[in-house]
Design a protein around this motif. Structure first.
Motif, PDB file in Angstrom:
ATOM      1  N   LEU A  33       0.915  -1.274  -0.132  1.00 26.77           N
ATOM      2  CA  LEU A  33      -0.092   0.106  -0.037  1.00 26.77           C
ATOM      3  C   LEU A  33       0.862   1.217  -0.224  1.00 26.77           C
ATOM      4  N   ALA A  34       0.250   2.209  -0.586  1.00 24.07           N
ATOM      5  CA  ALA A  34       0.925   3.640  -0.699  1.00 24.07           C
ATOM      6  C   ALA A  34       1.043   4.389   0.674  1.00 24.07           C
ATOM      7  N   VAL A  35       1.935   4.924   1.023  1.00 25.84           N
ATOM      8  CA  VAL A  35       1.782   5.737   2.680  1.00 25.84           C
ATOM      9  C   VAL A  35       2.573   7.018   2.391  1.00 25.84           C
ATOM     10  N   TYR A  36       1.917   8.121   2.467  1.00 32.85           N
ATOM     11  CA  TYR A  36       2.724   9.371   2.287  1.00 32.85           C
ATOM     12  C   TYR A  36       3.023  10.005   3.677  1.00 32.85           C
ATOM     13  N   VAL A  37       4.342  10.121   4.021  1.00 35.65           N
ATOM     14  CA  VAL A  37       4.961  10.426   5.400  1.00 35.65           C
ATOM     15  C   VAL A  37       5.390  11.874   5.199  1.00 35.65           C
ATOM     16  N   GLY A  38       5.317  12.634   6.384  1.00 35.18           N
ATOM     17  CA  GLY A  38       6.114  13.818   6.397  1.00 35.18           C
ATOM     18  C   GLY A  38       5.150  14.893   7.073  1.00 35.18           C
ATOM     19  N   ARG A  43       6.108  12.610   1.484  1.00 41.25           N
ATOM     20  CA  ARG A  43       6.789  11.814   0.508  1.00 41.25           C
ATOM     21  C   ARG A  43       6.171  10.291   0.555  1.00 41.25           C
ATOM     22  N   ARG A  44       6.163   9.779  -0.612  1.00 42.12           N
ATOM     23  CA  ARG A  44       5.417   8.452  -1.010  1.00 42.12           C
ATOM     24  C   ARG A  44       6.181   7.152  -0.494  1.00 42.12           C
ATOM     25  N   PHE A  45       5.656   6.433  -0.020  1.00 48.31           N
ATOM     26  CA  PHE A  45       6.697   5.203   0.300  1.00 48.31           C
ATOM     27  C   PHE A  45       5.406   3.961   0.150  1.00 48.31           C
ATOM     28  N   THR A  78      -2.137   8.853   4.793  1.00 48.73           N
ATOM     29  CA  THR A  78      -1.222   9.946   5.036  1.00 48.73           C
ATOM     30  C   THR A  78      -0.857   9.953   6.579  1.00 48.73           C
ATOM     31  N   LEU A  79       0.483   9.991   6.916  1.00 50.67           N
ATOM     32  CA  LEU A  79       0.956   9.778   8.202  1.00 50.67           C
ATOM     33  C   LEU A  79       2.012  11.059   8.467  1.00 50.67           C
ATOM     34  N   SER A  80       1.558  12.136   9.337  1.00 55.80           N
ATOM     35  CA  SER A  80       2.102  13.297   9.598  1.00 55.80           C
ATOM     36  C   SER A  80       3.078  12.980  10.718  1.00 55.80           C
ATOM     37  N   CYS A  81       4.343  12.372  10.479  1.00 57.63           N
ATOM     38  CA  CYS A  81       5.314  12.170  11.381  1.00 57.63           C
ATOM     39  C   CYS A  81       6.634  12.259  10.775  1.00 57.63           C
ATOM     40  N   GLN A  82       7.810  12.475  11.310  1.00 56.89           N
ATOM     41  CA  GLN A  82       8.848  12.598  10.563  1.00 56.89           C
ATOM     42  C   GLN A  82       9.369  11.431   9.613  1.00 56.89           C
ATOM     43  N   GLU A  83      10.035  11.586   8.582  1.00 58.27           N
ATOM     44  CA  GLU A  83      10.370  10.707   7.605  1.00 58.27           C
ATOM     45  C   GLU A  83      11.552   9.721   8.215  1.00 58.27           C
ATOM     46  N   ASP A  84      12.361  10.345   9.027  1.00 62.82           N
ATOM     47  CA  ASP A  84      13.397   9.688   9.838  1.00 62.82           C
ATOM     48  C   ASP A  84      12.689   8.647  10.581  1.00 62.82           C
TER      49      ASP A  84
END
Length: 96
Positions: A33-38, A43-45, A78-84
């Protein structure tokens, strides 16, 4: 407690199934599944769906839902967290 996990997983799968009905799902491999993080720029993962069964990933989803709610305007979760932080978590999950 198991019931809460099951209901959270069912909710996530429902969101994913809505995503599958959109026109851009073709570039996500089956079982992923596609997850958008940032926090600001997303950014798409593409991650394995098996991550949804992992307690660490479920905990992240639960925490972010409580803090920000779930918003999926980009066609994926969509996840509003740090990419790291997300990269560290997925590295751990990949090794399990």
């Amino acid at each position: 407690m198991g019931l809460m996990r099951l209901s959270s997983s069912i909710y996530i799968l429902k969101c994913f199934s809505r995503f599958c009905n959109r026109k851009y799902h073709w570039d996500v491999p089956k079982g992923h599944l596609a997850v958008y993080v940032g926090e600001e720029q997303k950014r798409r993962f593409v991650v394995p769906m098996s991550y949804l069964e992992q307690p660490l990933f479920q905990n992240l989803l639960r925490q972010l839902e409580e803090k920000f709610g779930f918003d999926h305007p980009m066609g994926g979760i969509t996840l509003s967290c740090q990419e790291d932080m997300f990269n560290q978590l997925t590295t751990i999950l990949h090794c399990l």
